[in-house]
Structure formats: structure tokens, C-alpha cells
Design an enzyme around this catalytic site. Structure first.
Site, PDB file in Angstrom:
ATOM      1  N   CYS A  84       2.468  30.940 -22.568  1.00 18.79           N
ATOM      2  CA  CYS A  84       2.174  30.180 -21.357  1.00 18.79           C
ATOM      3  C   CYS A  84       0.663  29.978 -21.189  1.00 18.79           C
ATOM      4  CB  CYS A  84       2.806  30.863 -20.147  1.00 18.79           C
ATOM      5  SG  CYS A  84       2.888  29.794 -18.698  1.00 18.79           S
ATOM      6  N   HIS A 187       8.597  32.255 -21.701  1.00 12.91           N
ATOM      7  CA  HIS A 187       8.124  33.638 -21.640  1.00 12.91           C
ATOM      8  C   HIS A 187       9.052  34.639 -22.334  1.00 12.91           C
ATOM      9  CE1 HIS A 187       4.769  33.230 -18.699  1.00 12.91           C
ATOM     10  NE2 HIS A 187       5.388  32.091 -18.454  1.00 12.91           N
ATOM     11  N   GLU A 189       8.461  37.607 -23.101  1.00  9.57           N
ATOM     12  CA  GLU A 189       8.288  38.961 -22.556  1.00  9.57           C
ATOM     13  C   GLU A 189       9.158  39.199 -21.335  1.00  9.57           C
ATOM     14  OE1 GLU A 189       6.473  36.478 -21.883  1.00  9.57           O
ATOM     15  OE2 GLU A 189       5.249  36.686 -20.088  1.00  9.57           O
TER      16      GLU A 189
END
Lengths: 219, 72
Positions: A84, A187, A189
Site C-alpha cells: 500500500c 494488504h 499482513e
């Protein structure tokens, strides 16, 4: 092996990124003002709003002392994953081709998207198969990829109907020519635990990164 | 010197801000307005104008997607 996660003023996804890294390796906090990479075997540039994104997403962060070291190490082959805002920073730093422009809707978009793996010859996608679908959350205001990029550097694409931002040719993630630097808007994560992520698909990218640096760490 | 730098989206690159303005105009009763592009103007005091071009290229604009022009 140890993977560094950078914190800039305005970074908000460094904690999740460190939790994701800790599932596959040891995470090390890196600070924007400290040029020392502390001997890490890879670096994650996480999401957020570095330096507030006041001028343009990622434009100021590229001048951070830590980024000068990351750019030099990446050119030597260090695996670097930009997520991002991290993707935006790596483009601004010239490590990745293209630029990220405001979404066509001009709105901040937050939703789960489906990605398709296009290439497995990067450390990050080495645990995937070409055509694999990854279900990963996406949340950003400036994620419209634009730029000239050779087809073999497009690593991830939004599945038909999942392009949240108007990215050219549904590009969701690109790598550099050397293939050791990857940037993506969604994302991974946030998709490492079924309790909160909707899937664990994001973990594959971190596992691939860790597997790639493991031999270097053992040497 | 007081410098003014005009930064605009490059021709051919979708400018959603310009499109949003364009779409809003008919509701306000304006007609015959098209091709709207939204950029930004940066004003700054600069002792050495010879560094302006590099300053624009490396920080103020992203030359991959934006054109910039130092106004006289």
C-alpha cells in the site's frame, strides 16, 4: 532469519506487518530516521500515510534516511516488500516502475479483493502457483496503478470485477527487473489469521519472502 | 524570487477530479463546459531559480504522471 519493518511518522500497519512477519521469521523494527538496517535479511515497507502523504502518497518518505539504505540494499538484491503506502514509497523511490494515482472514484475504498498470481519467479510468490487466487483486504485512496511495466513484472492482478481503484490492466502488484522488490496495494499482513483476515492467503507472500532469505541467513 | 509552479496531470492520464467537476456543472446550470482538468499551483520564494527545475522534478511533481511548468 530477520525481516525489518519500517515505521515512518504516519505508518499505521507496521504492527500488523510485524505480527505477520513473526509467523514466518523474526521481525525487527526499523525507524525512518535511522539509516542502519541492523543486518536484516529483508525489509517490509508497510502501509499507512508516511509523513501524512501531504504532498503526494509516498513522496516524502523516499527521502528518509532509512530509505537511502533500503534503496542501496535493494539494488544489491535484498528482498523488499512494499504494501500500500509502502508500494507508493517504492515507486517514488524509483525501485519499482509506475506511479499510484487517486482512485477513479476519488473515494477511500475498503473491501476484500481477489487477486490472481501471475508470476511465481519472485521470492514473495514462490510458495504460490500461477493462477492461484488470493483473498486479501484492500484499503486505500490512491491505488490506481499507472505506468509502463513489462508484462513479466506484473506479479499480481485483480480478478475480473475486483479492481477497486481503476488500475491499468487490473495491475495489483509489480516487481522490479531483478525480481527482488515487490509492491502491491492490497494488504497481505491483514490476511494472516482466519479470526480477523477473512483468509490466511496473505501469509503465503511472507512465507515466500522468509524462504528466500533463509539460505542467505544460514550462509 | 517568488516562483509559481503549475503542476497538471499529463495528457492522456485519467483525471477523475476534472471529471467530477465536469459532471457537477450541468446541475448548476452551466452548459458547454468540457475537458476540465484539475492541477495545483505551488508558490515559493526561491533564492536560486536555477534549482527550480530539479526541485520540481524530484519533489513537487511526479514526472511519470504529471507535467510541471515554472510560471514567469
Amino acid at each position: 532469519m530477520r525481516i525489518g519493518v519500517i515505521t515512518f511518522p504516519g505508518t499505521c500497519d507496521d504492527v500488523d506487518a510485524r505480527m505477520a512477519v513473526d509467523k514466518v521469521a523474526e521481525s525487527v523494527a526499523l525507524w525512518h530516521a535511522d539509516p542502519d538496517l541492523h543486518g536484516v535479511d529483508g525489509v517490509v515497507v508497510p502501509g499507512g500515510f508516511s509523513y501524512g502523504d501531504y504532498l503526494r502518497a509516498g513522496a516524502i518518505a523516499r527521502f528518509a534516511p532509512v530509505m537511502e539504505s533500503v534503496v542501496a540494499a535493494a539494488r544489491e538484491g535484498l528482498p523488499v516488500l512494499g504494501i500500500c503506502n509502502g508500494f507508493q514509497v517504492l515507486c517514488e523511490a524509483g525501485l519499482l516502475p509506475g506511479a499510484l494515482l487517486p482512485n477513479t472514484s476519488l473515494r477511500f475504498i475498503c473491501r476484500q479483493v481477489e487477486l490472481q498470481v501471475q508470476r511465481t519467479d519472485t521470492p514473495f510468490t514462490s510458495q504460490c502457483q500461477v493462477g492461484d487466487r488470493l483473498s486479501i483486504p484492500s484499503k486505500h485512496m490512491s491505488g490506481r496503478f499507472t505506468g509502463e511495466v513489462p508484462e513479466d513484472q506484473v506479479v499480481l492482478r485483480y480478478v475480473d470485477g475486483h479492481n477497486p481503484n481503476g488500475s491499468q490492466d487490473d495491475v495489483a502488484g509489480v516487481c522490479n527487473e531483478q525480481r527482488n522488490v515487490l509492491g502491491l496495494m492490497p494488504h497481505p499482513e491483514h490476511a494472516v489469521d482466519l479470526l480477523t483476515g477473512g483468509s490466511e492467503d496473505g501469509l503465503k507472500l511472507f512465507a515466500g519472502m522468509a524462504a528466500a532469505v533463509a539460505p542467505a541467513a544460514a550462509a | 524570487m517568488r516562483a509559481r509552479v503549475l503542476i497538471r496531470p499529463k495528457a492522456g492520464i485519467l483525471d477523475p477530479q476534472g471529471k467530477a467537476v465536469e459532471r457537477a456543472l450541468p446541475a448548476l446550470g452551466f452548459s458547454g463546459v468540457s475537458n476540465v482538468h484539475v492541477g495545483r499551483l505551488v508558490e515559493l520564494d526561491c533564492e536560486d531559480p536555477s534549482q527550480l527545475d530539479r526541485l520540481c522534478r524530484e519533489l513537487l511533481a511526479n514526472p511519470l504522471v504529471e507535467d510541471y511548468e515554472v510560471l514567469a
